[in-house]
Structures are given as structure tokens and as C-alpha cells.
Design a protein around this motif. Structure first.
Motif, PDB file in Angstrom:
ATOM      1  N   PRO A   1      22.994   2.517   5.394  1.00 19.61           N
ATOM      2  CA  PRO A   1      22.692   1.130   5.750  1.00 19.61           C
ATOM      3  C   PRO A   1      22.271   0.258   4.574  1.00 19.61           C
ATOM      4  CG  PRO A   1      20.884   2.554   6.400  1.00 19.61           C
ATOM      5  CD  PRO A   1      21.981   3.457   5.906  1.00 19.61           C
ATOM      6  N   TRP A   2      22.132   0.840   3.395  1.00 18.11           N
ATOM      7  CA  TRP A   2      21.801   0.043   2.224  1.00 18.11           C
ATOM      8  C   TRP A   2      23.044  -0.124   1.357  1.00 18.11           C
ATOM      9  CZ3 TRP A   2      19.737   4.884   3.225  1.00 18.11           C
ATOM     10  CH2 TRP A   2      20.164   5.937   2.411  1.00 18.11           C
TER      11      TRP A   2
ATOM     12  N   SER B   1      15.290  -9.197   6.164  1.00 14.96           N
ATOM     13  CA  SER B   1      16.139  -9.338   7.345  1.00 14.96           C
ATOM     14  C   SER B   1      17.561  -9.014   6.960  1.00 14.96           C
ATOM     15  CB  SER B   1      16.076 -10.767   7.903  1.00 14.96           C
ATOM     16  OG  SER B   1      16.648 -11.683   6.978  1.00 14.96           O
ATOM     17  N   ALA B   2      18.414  -8.837   7.968  1.00 17.21           N
ATOM     18  CA  ALA B   2      19.825  -8.576   7.693  1.00 17.21           C
ATOM     19  C   ALA B   2      20.453  -9.748   6.946  1.00 17.21           C
ATOM     20  CB  ALA B   2      20.562  -8.313   9.003  1.00 17.21           C
TER      21      ALA B   2
ATOM     22  N   CYS C   1      19.705  -0.167  -5.637  1.00 16.30           N
ATOM     23  CA  CYS C   1      20.015  -0.285  -4.215  1.00 16.30           C
ATOM     24  C   CYS C   1      19.364  -1.536  -3.637  1.00 16.30           C
ATOM     25  CB  CYS C   1      19.514   0.931  -3.433  1.00 16.30           C
ATOM     26  SG  CYS C   1      20.296   2.493  -3.916  1.00 16.30           S
ATOM     27  N   VAL C   2      20.094  -2.195  -2.758  1.00 18.49           N
ATOM     28  CA  VAL C   2      19.529  -3.274  -1.943  1.00 18.49           C
ATOM     29  C   VAL C   2      19.337  -2.684  -0.551  1.00 18.49           C
ATOM     30  CG1 VAL C   2      19.827  -5.606  -1.044  1.00 18.49           C
ATOM     31  CG2 VAL C   2      20.753  -5.005  -3.308  1.00 18.49           C
ATOM     32  N   LEU C   3      18.089  -2.517  -0.160  1.00 17.47           N
ATOM     33  CA  LEU C   3      17.781  -1.821   1.081  1.00 17.47           C
ATOM     34  C   LEU C   3      17.915  -2.732   2.291  1.00 17.47           C
ATOM     35  CD1 LEU C   3      14.572   0.124   0.010  1.00 17.47           C
ATOM     36  CD2 LEU C   3      16.952   0.894  -0.097  1.00 17.47           C
ATOM     37  N   GLU C   4      18.200  -2.118   3.431  1.00 16.36           N
ATOM     38  CA  GLU C   4      18.052  -2.814   4.697  1.00 16.36           C
ATOM     39  C   GLU C   4      16.564  -3.051   4.936  1.00 16.36           C
ATOM     40  OE1 GLU C   4      17.331   1.453   5.710  1.00 16.36           O
ATOM     41  OE2 GLU C   4      18.525   0.310   4.254  1.00 16.36           O
ATOM     42  N   PRO C   5      16.190  -4.014   5.789  1.00 12.32           N
ATOM     43  CA  PRO C   5      14.763  -4.272   6.015  1.00 12.32           C
ATOM     44  C   PRO C   5      14.035  -3.021   6.505  1.00 12.32           C
ATOM     45  CG  PRO C   5      16.104  -6.005   6.983  1.00 12.32           C
ATOM     46  CD  PRO C   5      17.049  -4.926   6.546  1.00 12.32           C
TER      47      PRO C   5
ATOM     48  N   ASN D   1      22.370   7.193 -13.532  1.00 15.51           N
ATOM     49  CA  ASN D   1      20.969   7.277 -13.949  1.00 15.51           C
ATOM     50  C   ASN D   1      20.169   8.072 -12.923  1.00 15.51           C
ATOM     51  OD1 ASN D   1      21.197   5.693 -16.293  1.00 15.51           O
ATOM     52  ND2 ASN D   1      20.911   3.798 -15.146  1.00 15.51           N
ATOM     53  N   ARG D   2      19.158   8.780 -13.391  1.00 20.01           N
ATOM     54  CA  ARG D   2      18.291   9.520 -12.471  1.00 20.01           C
ATOM     55  C   ARG D   2      17.056   8.731 -12.077  1.00 20.01           C
ATOM     56  NH1 ARG D   2      19.469  14.612 -11.470  1.00 20.01           N
ATOM     57  NH2 ARG D   2      17.303  15.313 -11.170  1.00 20.01           N
ATOM     58  N   VAL D   3      16.941   7.524 -12.606  1.00 16.45           N
ATOM     59  CA  VAL D   3      15.883   6.601 -12.201  1.00 16.45           C
ATOM     60  C   VAL D   3      16.548   5.275 -11.852  1.00 16.45           C
ATOM     61  CG1 VAL D   3      13.760   5.427 -12.884  1.00 16.45           C
ATOM     62  CG2 VAL D   3      14.240   7.727 -13.752  1.00 16.45           C
ATOM     63  N   HIS D   4      16.178   4.701 -10.708  1.00 15.82           N
ATOM     64  CA  HIS D   4      16.744   3.413 -10.334  1.00 15.82           C
ATOM     65  C   HIS D   4      15.747   2.613  -9.511  1.00 15.82           C
ATOM     66  CE1 HIS D   4      17.797   5.580  -6.541  1.00 15.82           C
ATOM     67  NE2 HIS D   4      17.599   4.393  -5.993  1.00 15.82           N
ATOM     68  N   LEU D   5      16.048   1.345  -9.316  1.00 13.38           N
ATOM     69  CA  LEU D   5      15.227   0.463  -8.503  1.00 13.38           C
ATOM     70  C   LEU D   5      15.834   0.298  -7.119  1.00 13.38           C
ATOM     71  CD1 LEU D   5      14.371  -2.424 -11.001  1.00 13.38           C
ATOM     72  CD2 LEU D   5      13.045  -0.369 -10.489  1.00 13.38           C
ATOM     73  N   ASP D   6      14.973   0.255  -6.114  1.00 15.11           N
ATOM     74  CA  ASP D   6      15.342  -0.171  -4.765  1.00 15.11           C
ATOM     75  C   ASP D   6      14.763  -1.562  -4.547  1.00 15.11           C
ATOM     76  OD1 ASP D   6      16.664   2.150  -4.144  1.00 15.11           O
ATOM     77  OD2 ASP D   6      15.144   2.926  -2.775  1.00 15.11           O
ATOM     78  N   LEU D   7      15.587  -2.499  -4.096  1.00 14.55           N
ATOM     79  CA  LEU D   7      15.133  -3.854  -3.839  1.00 14.55           C
ATOM     80  C   LEU D   7      14.862  -4.037  -2.353  1.00 14.55           C
ATOM     81  CD1 LEU D   7      17.431  -5.982  -6.173  1.00 14.55           C
ATOM     82  CD2 LEU D   7      15.426  -4.587  -6.730  1.00 14.55           C
ATOM     83  N   ALA D   8      13.790  -4.738  -2.041  1.00 14.50           N
ATOM     84  CA  ALA D   8      13.378  -4.952  -0.657  1.00 14.50           C
ATOM     85  C   ALA D   8      14.052  -6.191  -0.080  1.00 14.50           C
ATOM     86  CB  ALA D   8      11.857  -5.111  -0.581  1.00 14.50           C
ATOM     87  N   THR D   9      14.314  -6.164   1.222  1.00 15.81           N
ATOM     88  CA  THR D   9      14.775  -7.347   1.945  1.00 15.81           C
ATOM     89  C   THR D   9      13.975  -7.483   3.231  1.00 15.81           C
ATOM     90  OG1 THR D   9      16.522  -6.166   3.151  1.00 15.81           O
ATOM     91  CG2 THR D   9      17.112  -7.125   1.013  1.00 15.81           C
TER      92      THR D   9
END
Length: 246
Positions: free
Chosen positions: A106-107, A79-80, A119-123, A69-77
Motif C-alpha cells: 500500500p505504500w 490521507s490517501a 518510501c511514501v507511506l499510506e496514512p 541502500n540498506r538505510v532509507h527514509l519513510d515519508l508520512a502522509t
């Protein structure tokens, strides 16, 4: 006159199941106002949400076929430990690892149960107050062009524009970012994920659509027939819809 992004539209074979996944993933609730499954903050259904860009899962008969997909969500976190816990929980919910050529980053890149990447991002400090969705991310060839178009189309503030990246956010400084990242691959097929925009109360939808065409949007016929929303594409062909005010 301006429009506001109100939700990310996700197509799915099994909309209730994908809606449940995203509700659990975000810590939100799944609502069923009609044929779609709407995912928004817990509590009573509020639409449009005054802060967050929510998720609307729409049933379709076709499975995902595009490689990415050319559109996606990044999820915030935060802490590690939070990132590790979230990734593990998402895997238990049915997410699978996804390789989109990201290499050593790192994600964590995952896909929902029907293969939609996220994506699940690093903090990151910049996303400390966005809520569970850090950003709606769009692959593009020219972030500057996207910033001009989407900055004009919406009432969101442009925060950053470079050759590689552009970022916008609500003028109130709440909710997720809308980000455009330069990528080498070209758009070749309709996407499974797109943004839906809504006029403000009292604004005329058709006047907004005409304004978008003047900014560079193009009409899109996906066989939608006579519907109360208008399907368009931005200058690089990304689909989006302008909804009718309720």
C-alpha cells in the motif's frame, strides 16, 4: 551518557541538487553551512534541531552503485489524497519509481534523483505526529541485536522488538522513529546513507566512542583521514559517525 541521532547523511555527486530535492520533498529549507547541503525545518538554521532528525547531503566523487541502500527514509502522509499529491509532486521534482522487490504493497517506493530509495507511506496512525519523516529504516538480519545496540548507543526509547522488526523513538516522543527490519539480503558494500550521532553538551566524545566499542561497534576506515568525527560500524556493519560537539 548517551548519543542522539541528529541527521541522516546522504552521499551525492551533486549535493546542492539532491539537497534541493529533499528540501522540496519535506517542505523544509536547504542550508549551505559549508561543503555540505543541510536540509532542516524552515526558518533560521538550527543545529542540532531539537525535534527532527534532519538530512545532510555530502558531496562525493563516486555515483551510487549498490543495487539497494540498506538505510532509507519513510515519508508520512495524512490521507490517501495527501499521499497521491505527494507522490505526484515528488515525481515532478525528479523522483522515479523504484522496484526493490516490494510486490503489491500500500505504500509507494521511489528513488531520489541519484537513485537513493525511499518510501511514501499510506496514512498510519502511529506516524501522525512525526513530521514529514515517519522513520529512518535500516535493513538488518537481527532486529533484536540492533535494538540492543542502538538502544544502548542512544537515549532513544525502544518501542517494539520482534523477530521481524524493532522500533525506537526519542524519549520525548517527538520526531521520526528509527526502525530495523529483518531482510534476507546481506550487506555487501558501504552505504550511501547513514546516521550521524552527536554527544550532548558537556559529554566527552571519546568516552562515548569507547562506550560504543564496548557495546559492539567497530572502527571504520573509509580513507577519511584526520577529521573531527569518528566513523564506526554497528554489529551488523552499518556505518555511522559520531560527531564532535560544536
Amino acid at each position: 551518557m548517551a548519543l542522539r541521532p541528529v541527521h541522516v547523511n546522504v552521499k551525492a555527486l551533486d549535493a546542492p541538487a539532491v539537497g534541493r530535492f529533499w528540501a522540496e520533498a519535506l517542505g523544509w529549507s536547504a542550508f549551505h553551512p559549508g561543503v555540505t547541503t543541510y536540509v532542516g525545518p524552515p526558518g533560521d538554521l538550527v543545529w542540532p534541531d531539537p525535534v527532527f532528525v534532519c538530512v545532510d547531503v555530502v558531496p562525493v566523487p563516486e555515483p551510487k552503485t549498490a543495487a539497494k541502500n540498506r538505510v532509507h527514509l519513510d515519508l508520512a502522509t495524512t490521507s490517501a489524497a495527501h499521499r497521491a499529491e505527494l507522490v505526484a509532486r515528488l515525481r515532478d521534482l525528479g523522483a522515479t519509481p523504484a522496484d526493490v522487490g516490494q510486490g503489491d504493497v500500500p505504500w509507494t517506493v521511489l528513488a531520489d534523483p541519484e537513485g537513493n530509495e525511499f518510501c511514501v507511506l499510506e496514512p498510519r496512525e502511529v506516524y501522525r505526529d512525526t513530521g514529514p519523516i515517519a522513520a529512518v529504516v535500516v535493513d538488518c538480519a537481527d532486529p533484536r541485536t540492533m535494538a540492543r545496540f542502538w538502544g544502548g548507543a542512544t537515549d532513544w526509547t525502544v518501542h517494539e522488538v520482534t523477530e521481524e522488526r524493532a522500533a525506537l523513538r526519542s524519549a520525548e516522543g517527538v520526531g521520526p522513529y528509527l526502525e530495523f527490519l529483518r531482510t534476507p539480503d546481506a550487506k555487501t558494500a558501504p552505504d550511501r546513507v547513514h546516521l550521524d550521532l552527536l554527544p550532548y553538551p558537556g559529554d566527552d566524545k571519546e568516552a562515548e566512542v569507547a562506550r560504543l566499542r564496548a557495546l559492539g561497534a567497530t572502527d571504520l576506515d573509509l580513507g577519511q583521514g584526520d577529521v573531527p568525527w569518528t566513523c564506526l560500524t554497528d554489529p551488523e556493519g552499518h556505518e555511522f559517525c559520531v560527531l564532535a560537539p560544536s
